[in-house]
Design a protein around this motif. Structure first.
Motif, short mmCIF file in Angstrom:
data_model
loop_
_atom_site.label_atom_id
_atom_site.label_comp_id
_atom_site.label_asym_id
_atom_site.label_seq_id
_atom_site.Cartn_x
_atom_site.Cartn_y
_atom_site.Cartn_z
N VAL A 44 0.95 -1.20 0.00
CA VAL A 44 -0.16 0.02 0.08
C VAL A 44 0.92 1.30 -0.03
O VAL A 44 0.56 2.20 -0.68
CB VAL A 44 -0.92 -0.06 1.12
CG1 VAL A 44 -1.59 1.33 1.48
CG2 VAL A 44 -1.91 -1.13 1.03
N LEU A 45 1.92 1.21 0.73
CA LEU A 45 2.84 2.22 1.00
C LEU A 45 3.60 2.60 -0.51
O LEU A 45 3.46 3.86 -0.84
CB LEU A 45 3.82 2.03 1.89
CG LEU A 45 4.76 3.33 2.61
CD1 LEU A 45 3.95 4.11 3.22
CD2 LEU A 45 5.97 2.65 3.23
N LEU A 46 4.03 1.67 -1.03
CA LEU A 46 4.73 1.66 -2.29
C LEU A 46 3.60 2.23 -3.28
O LEU A 46 3.98 3.17 -4.18
CB LEU A 46 5.00 0.22 -2.78
CG LEU A 46 6.19 0.17 -3.87
CD1 LEU A 46 7.48 0.59 -3.20
CD2 LEU A 46 6.27 -0.94 -4.63
N LEU A 47 2.16 1.98 -3.38
CA LEU A 47 1.47 2.22 -4.30
C LEU A 47 1.13 3.77 -4.07
O LEU A 47 0.97 4.48 -4.70
CB LEU A 47 -0.04 1.58 -4.04
CG LEU A 47 -1.00 1.63 -4.98
CD1 LEU A 47 -0.43 0.57 -6.18
CD2 LEU A 47 -2.12 0.99 -4.64
N LEU A 48 1.04 4.13 -2.87
CA LEU A 48 0.69 5.64 -2.44
C LEU A 48 1.75 6.48 -2.58
O LEU A 48 1.62 7.53 -3.58
CB LEU A 48 0.69 5.77 -0.78
CG LEU A 48 -1.02 5.40 -0.44
CD1 LEU A 48 -0.79 5.50 1.18
CD2 LEU A 48 -1.67 6.33 -0.86
N LEU A 49 3.17 5.93 -2.61
CA LEU A 49 4.20 6.78 -2.99
C LEU A 49 4.40 6.82 -4.57
O LEU A 49 4.53 8.00 -5.21
CB LEU A 49 5.55 5.97 -2.53
CG LEU A 49 6.02 6.38 -1.24
CD1 LEU A 49 7.12 5.54 -0.89
CD2 LEU A 49 6.40 7.73 -1.24
N SER A 50 4.26 5.93 -5.37
CA SER A 50 4.23 5.91 -6.59
C SER A 50 3.14 6.80 -7.15
O SER A 50 3.29 7.70 -8.13
CB SER A 50 4.12 4.43 -7.29
OG SER A 50 2.88 3.84 -6.89
N LEU A 51 1.83 6.98 -6.66
CA LEU A 51 0.76 7.82 -7.04
C LEU A 51 1.35 9.04 -6.71
O LEU A 51 1.06 9.91 -7.43
CB LEU A 51 -0.45 7.39 -6.21
CG LEU A 51 -1.63 6.70 -6.97
CD1 LEU A 51 -2.38 6.33 -5.90
CD2 LEU A 51 -2.24 7.58 -7.94
N ALA A 52 1.61 9.47 -5.54
CA ALA A 52 2.14 10.65 -5.16
C ALA A 52 3.35 10.98 -6.32
O ALA A 52 3.20 12.57 -6.73
CB ALA A 52 2.79 10.87 -3.74
N HIS A 53 4.06 10.26 -6.69
CA HIS A 53 5.19 10.73 -7.34
C HIS A 53 4.60 10.90 -8.87
O HIS A 53 4.88 12.08 -9.44
CB HIS A 53 6.31 9.44 -7.62
CG HIS A 53 7.36 9.81 -8.53
ND1 HIS A 53 8.44 10.46 -8.27
CD2 HIS A 53 7.44 9.43 -9.82
CE1 HIS A 53 9.14 10.57 -9.62
NE2 HIS A 53 8.64 9.86 -10.35
N ALA A 54 3.62 10.11 -9.19
CA ALA A 54 3.24 10.42 -10.63
C ALA A 54 2.43 11.79 -10.66
O ALA A 54 2.30 12.52 -11.46
CB ALA A 54 2.11 9.26 -10.83
N CYS A 55 1.69 11.92 -9.49
CA CYS A 55 0.94 13.37 -9.33
C CYS A 55 2.03 14.57 -9.32
O CYS A 55 1.77 15.39 -10.21
CB CYS A 55 0.27 13.49 -8.09
SG CYS A 55 -1.55 12.88 -8.19
N MET A 56 2.94 14.12 -8.68
CA MET A 56 4.07 15.59 -8.70
C MET A 56 4.82 15.66 -9.85
O MET A 56 5.00 16.79 -10.30
CB MET A 56 5.08 15.35 -7.61
CG MET A 56 4.51 15.50 -6.08
SD MET A 56 5.44 15.70 -4.84
CE MET A 56 6.09 14.04 -4.77
#
Lengths: 197, 166
Positions: A27-39
């Motif tokens: 979940v953490l990895l997914l969130l991080l990658s989502l945040a990265h994609a957003c940024m």
């Protein structure tokens, strides 16, 4: 894949502390990658600060018609580079205007309504700012500069660049001719030689 | 018997790996490098770094020759894996490469990628349009010209599929 035999109703049990932790990590990895994609993916062009200074969009025709009323206003324009000329204290770019899409990226050049000039104090290398590349600029409307274009004089609106964004080259994937390419059976090449169509 | 074959296979794999991963710049040239700073720093104060040995990458803008030396104008690009320049818009400027060898403009043609190890010399000011541009000058020790990437598509196709024929 290893299929585990399951007896009716009793699922295969694993170490109890192992599973939830792994889930957390995922979940953490997914969130991080989502945040990265957003940024990285949603960065606005031009910057938010600049966009706040811009009033309602001015139709490009109005800029062409040399109305002094727009002088000094902030605009966001885009288009295709026609020429990059380097001057002693900056660069002057000729741009073929194109309307912008929702991400402020220039649309097709066939939709162009005219040309404008872009002035910047920076040195822009003509080997990077080459003809045909897409560019979006946030800047201030300046004077109108008549320049020869073919046999006539074209009245170029000049924009003093504040923020400039060069869109990366689009690399379109072109499939070279492949004699073994088979649309019908595409990913399953081993079924190619079926005896019927 | 089986074990020796396995050992041989591993050996062959290792050797081919080592051959395959050879970098573009030789070990000797690479070991001479003394400047590891950024290109931007080098460009703002070229005289400060004179005599140092750098490794730079880039894309050829122009290759010219005279009787005694050849000269390449290069658009700087950051180096990526195995010292290969990464093509894109991340250039920080231009520089000149000078070599006493004859570099054929038909081989060192515009748009090719290269990596160079060389000694920094005094910079040269030339005009780009009306702009006076100070080019850092590199006296080449070793130049690696990268083969042009073809419009590559995977040669080997792996597919996993579930299918049924009737």
């Amino acid at each position: 894949m290893v299929s585990e035999p399951r007896s009716n109703g009793t699922p295969v049990t694993r170490a109890p502390e192992d599973k939830p932790r792994r889930g957390c990590k995922l979940v953490l990895l997914l969130l991080l990658s989502l945040a990265h994609a957003c940024m990285t993916g949603c960065a606005s062009v031009p910057s938010r600060q600049f966009q706040q200074q811009v009033g309602p969009p001015i139709p490009f025709q109005e800029l062409l018609e040399e109305r002094e009323i727009h002088k000094g206003e902030m605009v966001i324009l885009g288009g295709y580079i026609l020429e990059t000329v380097n001057e002693p204290h900056g660069s002057l770019l000729t741009i073929l205007q194109a309307p912008l899409d929702s991400r402020n990226k220039p649309k097709s050049q066939d939709l162009s309504e005219g040309r404008f000039l872009l002035r910047t104090e920076k040195f822009l290398d003509p080997e990077i700012y080459t003809k045909g590349r897409k560019l979006t600029v946030g800047g201030k409307v300046s004077e109108v500069l008549p320049q020869p274009l073919g046999n006539r004089m074209y009245r170029y609106p000049v924009i003093e660049a504040e923020e400039l964004y060069l869109w990366s080259k689009e690399t379109r994937y072109i499939r070279p001719y492949d004699p073994y390419y088979d649309y019908w059976h595409y990913p399953w090449h081993w079924y190619r030689y079926r005896p019927y169509p | 018997m089986a074990v020796t074959w396995a050992v041989r296979l591993v050996g062959i794999c290792l050797v081919s790996l080592m051959l395959g991963c050879a970098t573009g710049i030789s070990r000797e040239a690479r070991s001479q490098v003394t400047y590891y700073g950024s290109f931007a720093a080098l460009q703002t104060a070229p005289d400060e770094h004179m005599g140092k040995i750098v490794m730079l990458g880039g894309k050829i803008i122009e290759t010219t020759g005279s009787e005694t030396f050849s000269e390449i104008t290069v658009l700087q690009l950051p180096l990526g894996r195995r010292d290969r320049p990464q093509d894109g818009d991340r250039s920080r400027g231009r520089y000149l490469v000078r070599s006493e060898e004859f570099l054929d403009p038909a081989i060192y043609e515009k748009g090719s990628l290269l990596t160079v190890v060389g000694r920094l010399s005094s910079s040269e000011v030339r005009s780009i349009g009306g702009f006076q541009y100070a080019y850092p000058l590199v006296e080449a020790i070793e130049i690696k010209l990268w083969p042009r990437a073809r419009e590559a598509y995977p040669r080997v196709h792996f597919g996993i599929g579930v299918g049924a024929s009737f």
